[in-house]
Scaffold this motif. Sequence first.
Motif, short mmCIF file in Angstrom:
data_model
loop_
_atom_site.label_atom_id
_atom_site.label_comp_id
_atom_site.label_asym_id
_atom_site.label_seq_id
_atom_site.Cartn_x
_atom_site.Cartn_y
_atom_site.Cartn_z
N LYS A 12 42.45 42.33 146.07
CA LYS A 12 43.35 41.31 145.53
C LYS A 12 44.52 41.91 144.77
CE LYS A 12 39.70 37.85 145.14
NZ LYS A 12 38.98 36.91 144.24
N GLY A 13 44.31 43.07 144.16
CA GLY A 13 45.38 43.65 143.35
C GLY A 13 46.59 44.09 144.15
N GLN A 14 46.43 44.30 145.47
CA GLN A 14 47.56 44.79 146.23
C GLN A 14 48.68 43.75 146.34
OE1 GLN A 14 47.22 45.25 150.53
NE2 GLN A 14 45.31 44.09 150.50
N TRP A 15 48.36 42.49 146.22
CA TRP A 15 49.39 41.46 146.34
C TRP A 15 50.30 41.41 145.12
CZ3 TRP A 15 50.37 39.89 150.95
CH2 TRP A 15 49.35 39.83 151.90
N ASP A 16 49.89 42.01 144.02
CA ASP A 16 50.72 42.02 142.81
C ASP A 16 52.03 42.78 143.04
OD1 ASP A 16 48.63 40.69 141.69
OD2 ASP A 16 47.93 42.35 140.44
N ALA A 17 52.02 43.75 143.95
CA ALA A 17 53.21 44.58 144.18
C ALA A 17 54.23 43.90 145.08
CB ALA A 17 52.81 45.91 144.79
N TYR A 18 53.85 42.76 145.67
CA TYR A 18 54.76 42.07 146.59
C TYR A 18 55.39 40.87 145.87
CZ TYR A 18 52.70 44.92 150.24
OH TYR A 18 52.27 45.98 150.99
N PHE A 19 56.64 41.01 145.51
CA PHE A 19 57.38 39.89 144.93
C PHE A 19 58.87 40.16 145.16
CE2 PHE A 19 56.91 43.04 141.60
CZ PHE A 19 58.14 43.07 140.96
N ALA A 20 59.66 39.13 145.02
CA ALA A 20 61.10 39.24 145.26
C ALA A 20 61.85 38.43 144.22
CB ALA A 20 61.45 38.77 146.67
N LEU A 21 63.04 38.91 143.86
CA LEU A 21 63.86 38.29 142.83
C LEU A 21 65.22 37.97 143.42
CD1 LEU A 21 63.59 37.63 139.77
CD2 LEU A 21 64.67 39.84 139.32
N PHE A 22 65.73 36.76 143.14
CA PHE A 22 67.01 36.32 143.68
C PHE A 22 67.82 35.66 142.56
CE2 PHE A 22 63.76 36.00 146.94
CZ PHE A 22 64.31 36.71 148.00
N ALA A 23 69.16 35.78 142.65
CA ALA A 23 70.03 35.17 141.64
C ALA A 23 71.37 34.84 142.27
CB ALA A 23 70.22 36.12 140.46
N ARG A 24 72.02 33.82 141.74
CA ARG A 24 73.40 33.52 142.13
C ARG A 24 74.32 34.59 141.59
NH1 ARG A 24 75.01 27.50 140.64
NH2 ARG A 24 76.87 28.25 141.71
#
Length: 212
Positions: A12-24
């Motif tokens: 389960k811990g491997q999913w913590d490294a997958y994220f994305a950030l977006f901004a105008r």
Amino acid sequence: MPANAARPLLDKGQWDAYFALFARDVNVPWKPTIVRLDTYSGAPVDFSIYAVDPADVIVAGQNRAPRPLDVSHRKALVRWKFTPPAGLRFNSSDVVVPLGSQEGFYVVEARRGDAVQQVWINRTHIGLLTKESPDGLVVWAADLRTGRPLSDLAISFLVNVRLIERKTDVDGVVVWADSKHRPTFALAERGAANAFVSILPQAPLPPAILGI
């Protein structure tokens, strides 16, 4: 006959490294600034904000990615923690950036352990509009709150590797008529406020047009 081992459970811990950030790209300082965080787990995300010079991050050109910022020796203006919804599933969250009403150019960093994402945000009241032709270009500067022109505003034009400064007239206009030395980028500054625009080169007019 030995029994076969069951299929191992997903780490389960491997999913913590997958994220994305977006901004105008541009935000006005009289409205809240929000970044979008996409996650696949509910682990907390550490956020930090850094005030930077646009030249540290922005690269001229429409298809050029901004440079990542080394923040190891920088002091964060604000740090806070955001916890996405619990569970191992995709979530898209709006995260308010606590900058009050101040203007400026900032890099927002999101971190989970060694996984890092960065976006830049520009909080400004300056708006730039360009009109281009093969013979030159016109830049108009206006206040995004009132729509009124911004006179005597310093605008730096990038020509090859040189920055050439011009100032807007009483109507907020700068006319660039030198088609041989065409700028590729323009940066306007007033106090903490910045505005910039990438200026694409125009193809020359054809000497003749053939119709079939």
